[in-house]
Design a protein around this motif. Structure first.
Motif, mmCIF file in Angstrom:
data_model
loop_
_atom_site.group_PDB
_atom_site.id
_atom_site.type_symbol
_atom_site.label_atom_id
_atom_site.label_comp_id
_atom_site.label_asym_id
_atom_site.label_seq_id
_atom_site.Cartn_x
_atom_site.Cartn_y
_atom_site.Cartn_z
ATOM 1 N N ARG A 286 0.842 -1.205 0.000
ATOM 2 C CA ARG A 286 0.000 0.000 0.000
ATOM 3 C C ARG A 286 0.879 1.258 0.000
ATOM 4 O O ARG A 286 0.597 2.211 -0.709
ATOM 5 N N CYS B 72 -5.576 4.869 -0.762
ATOM 6 C CA CYS B 72 -4.586 4.944 -1.830
ATOM 7 C C CYS B 72 -4.640 6.342 -2.451
ATOM 8 O O CYS B 72 -5.492 7.151 -2.086
ATOM 9 N N GLN C 155 -5.892 7.381 -5.024
ATOM 10 C CA GLN C 155 -7.178 7.681 -5.674
ATOM 11 C C GLN C 155 -8.114 8.455 -4.739
ATOM 12 O O GLN C 155 -9.037 9.121 -5.190
ATOM 13 N N HIS D 255 -8.543 1.340 1.876
ATOM 14 C CA HIS D 255 -8.548 -0.106 1.632
ATOM 15 C C HIS D 255 -8.356 -0.907 2.915
ATOM 16 O O HIS D 255 -7.566 -0.527 3.775
ATOM 17 N N CYS E 79 -10.574 -0.865 -7.585
ATOM 18 C CA CYS E 79 -10.271 0.567 -7.399
ATOM 19 C C CYS E 79 -9.409 1.052 -8.574
ATOM 20 O O CYS E 79 -8.764 0.259 -9.257
ATOM 21 N N CYS F 190 -6.665 2.262 -8.387
ATOM 22 C CA CYS F 190 -5.254 1.928 -8.116
ATOM 23 C C CYS F 190 -4.937 0.492 -8.522
ATOM 24 O O CYS F 190 -3.783 0.073 -8.470
HETATM 25 ZN ZN ZN Z 1 -7.214 2.172 -4.371
#
Ligand code: ZN
Length: 235
Positions: free
Chosen positions: A50, A171, A173, A178, A221, A223
């Motif tokens: 992450r 993240c 985004q 998450h 997502c 990401c």
């Molecule tokens: Zn994400």
């Protein structure tokens, strides 16, 4: 070489599987749950990926604000920073230690700040311009109550939050934080978050209402992660 002998002997000893006893609030009161070293290692690997997704890389500098009792996720983040070879300083997340955060901020000139609390920001605001301090930091990850404060002064902060015994990390985004789907099942009913341990977790947790208002977003997502995202009402 007494020390070498001692270490060699220590390596042969059985190591208890238990790394932490986590204590967290739920809708029905405080609950305890075990965390094994193997689970902590998997949590660390997840946090590493992450943080890598935020562009953290060797040679960068970070300030982490966390409290001792948060070790169950703090250790995973520290392990991730070590794996990524990011130099870090740690300050307490309680408001009384905000000066340590200020000192690390000044001395480390960090690209990354993780775990900012509303209490730390309130302390810092007494003697500094919060916006000026953190707008130039590439990655700011803050707790739910700190997010609106930071965004209010133009700092693009991502959410980091414990959701019961699990860690939620947003993240780049910024469409929710998450939660590791390989370890946890996170759900939402009537605007409240529920959490259960996943099948590979040896420490069991039946579905538990966390007493946290929020929503869960599933699906891929931007990401690239399939891990569900939580949107907290407080953030
Ligand atoms: Zn994400």
């Amino acid at each position: 070489m007494a020390r070498a002998d001692t270490l060699a002997r220590a390596r042969e000893l059985d190591r208890p599987e238990l790394a932490y006893l986590m204590r967290f609030p739920t809708a029905d009161g405080v609950k305890d749950m075990e965390l094994t070293w193997a689970e902590l290692a998997r949590d660390t690997a997840w946090a590493t990926e992450r943080l890598r997704g935020h562009g953290l890389a060797a040679g960068q500098r970070a300030v982490l604000t966390t409290s001792g009792f948060e070790g169950f996720w703090g250790q995973a983040v520290i392990g991730a920073l070590r794996t990524l070879k990011v130099t870090y300083g740690i300050a307490e997340a309680m408001g009384w230690d905000h000066r340590r955060t200020a000192v690390f901020h000044r001395e480390l000139d960090p690209q990354v700040v993780i775990g900012l609390s509303a209490e730390t920001l309130e302390g810092l605001a007494g003697s500094a311009d919060i916006g000026e301090m953190f707008r130039s930091v590439s990655v700011v990850m803050a707790r739910p109550a700190a997010i609106p404060v930071l965004r209010g002064v133009g700092v693009s902060a991502c959410l980091i939050s414990a959701v019961g015994p699990a860690l939620a990390l947003e993240c780049p985004q910024q469409t929710g934080a998450h939660v590791n789907a390989a370890e946890w099942r996170v759900d939402e009913r009537d605007g409240q978050l529920f959490l259960a341990a996943g099948e590979q977790r040896t420490s069991a947790l039946a579905e538990t209402p966390l007493g946290i208002a929020g929503r869960v977003v599933t699906g891929r997502c931007g990401c690239g992660s399939e891990d569900p995202r939580v949107l907290l009402a407080e953030a």
